[in-house]
Design a protein around this motif. Sequence first.
Motif, PDB file in Angstrom:
ATOM      1  N   VAL A   1      91.507  18.997 -42.382  1.00 20.61           N
ATOM      2  CA  VAL A   1      91.194  19.517 -41.058  1.00 20.61           C
ATOM      3  C   VAL A   1      89.920  20.365 -41.124  1.00 20.61           C
ATOM      4  CG1 VAL A   1      92.024  20.873 -39.099  1.00 20.61           C
ATOM      5  CG2 VAL A   1      93.643  19.532 -40.459  1.00 20.61           C
ATOM      6  N   PHE A   2      88.978  20.029 -40.236  1.00 22.37           N
ATOM      7  CA  PHE A   2      87.730  20.763 -40.124  1.00 22.37           C
ATOM      8  C   PHE A   2      87.599  21.288 -38.706  1.00 22.37           C
ATOM      9  CE2 PHE A   2      87.210  17.704 -43.488  1.00 22.37           C
ATOM     10  CZ  PHE A   2      86.629  18.458 -44.501  1.00 22.37           C
ATOM     11  N   VAL A   3      86.858  22.378 -38.551  1.00 22.94           N
ATOM     12  CA  VAL A   3      86.633  22.982 -37.241  1.00 22.94           C
ATOM     13  C   VAL A   3      85.133  22.981 -36.971  1.00 22.94           C
ATOM     14  CG1 VAL A   3      86.952  25.024 -35.812  1.00 22.94           C
ATOM     15  CG2 VAL A   3      88.666  24.438 -37.532  1.00 22.94           C
ATOM     16  N   ASP A   4      84.762  22.410 -35.841  1.00 22.14           N
ATOM     17  CA  ASP A   4      83.371  22.359 -35.442  1.00 22.14           C
ATOM     18  C   ASP A   4      83.203  23.150 -34.153  1.00 22.14           C
ATOM     19  OD1 ASP A   4      80.690  21.537 -35.514  1.00 22.14           O
ATOM     20  OD2 ASP A   4      81.109  19.865 -34.174  1.00 22.14           O
ATOM     21  N   GLY A   5      82.267  24.091 -34.140  1.00 26.89           N
ATOM     22  CA  GLY A   5      81.989  24.831 -32.917  1.00 26.89           C
ATOM     23  C   GLY A   5      82.362  26.295 -32.957  1.00 26.89           C
ATOM     24  N   VAL A   6      82.769  26.821 -34.118  1.00 25.33           N
ATOM     25  CA  VAL A   6      83.025  28.257 -34.210  1.00 25.33           C
ATOM     26  C   VAL A   6      81.700  28.964 -33.922  1.00 25.33           C
ATOM     27  CG1 VAL A   6      83.672  30.158 -35.753  1.00 25.33           C
ATOM     28  CG2 VAL A   6      84.926  27.999 -35.851  1.00 25.33           C
ATOM     29  N   PRO A   7      81.688  29.970 -33.062  1.00 23.54           N
ATOM     30  CA  PRO A   7      80.424  30.611 -32.701  1.00 23.54           C
ATOM     31  C   PRO A   7      79.595  31.041 -33.913  1.00 23.54           C
ATOM     32  CG  PRO A   7      82.190  31.433 -31.328  1.00 23.54           C
ATOM     33  CD  PRO A   7      82.827  30.566 -32.377  1.00 23.54           C
ATOM     34  N   ASN A   8      78.326  30.636 -33.885  1.00 14.19           N
ATOM     35  CA  ASN A   8      77.335  31.012 -34.894  1.00 14.19           C
ATOM     36  C   ASN A   8      77.670  30.551 -36.303  1.00 14.19           C
ATOM     37  OD1 ASN A   8      75.809  32.397 -32.894  1.00 14.19           O
ATOM     38  ND2 ASN A   8      77.282  34.049 -33.044  1.00 14.19           N
TER      39      ASN A   8
END
Length: 149
Positions: free
Chosen positions: A91-98
């Motif tokens: 699982v990867f997360v794309d779009g965490v601020p900065n």
Amino acid sequence: MKKKIIISLTTFRGQCVEAVHYYVSVEYYDSCNDFRNDKIRRPITQQEIDSNGDRFYLYEAGEPTECFNSWQEAIEAATGYITTNDLKGDVFVDGVPNRGTLTLEQALSPELDTRKKCSKCGKVFGAGEGLYNFPSGALCVQCYKSSKK
């Protein structure tokens, strides 16, 4: 090869400075090898309706909304969706601020620093401080000027 599951965060900032909306979807290939992009929803509360009538005037308590109050809340909801639907994979997360793309563990880390920084020198930008924003990252005024010489 393990499947990749992407938690994709998006942010919308409205005309009002305080109007920040967070949205999340879970992207993956299912068992039939079809690409899925499932938008995550949550039930709206009566407290939200009462405290922000201009934003939620068309809603009734319990109705689903795609809008989350923070990117952390959105990630938690997406993680719950992954668990509930027994999705297996990295699982990867794309779009965490900065930040760029992170692993789920990195995105959930309490030590995660999401302050906007100069991509060259690492200087943290203060509120209202000038910066040059490029697709490759933000530059402080000093780094931008030195790159022009």
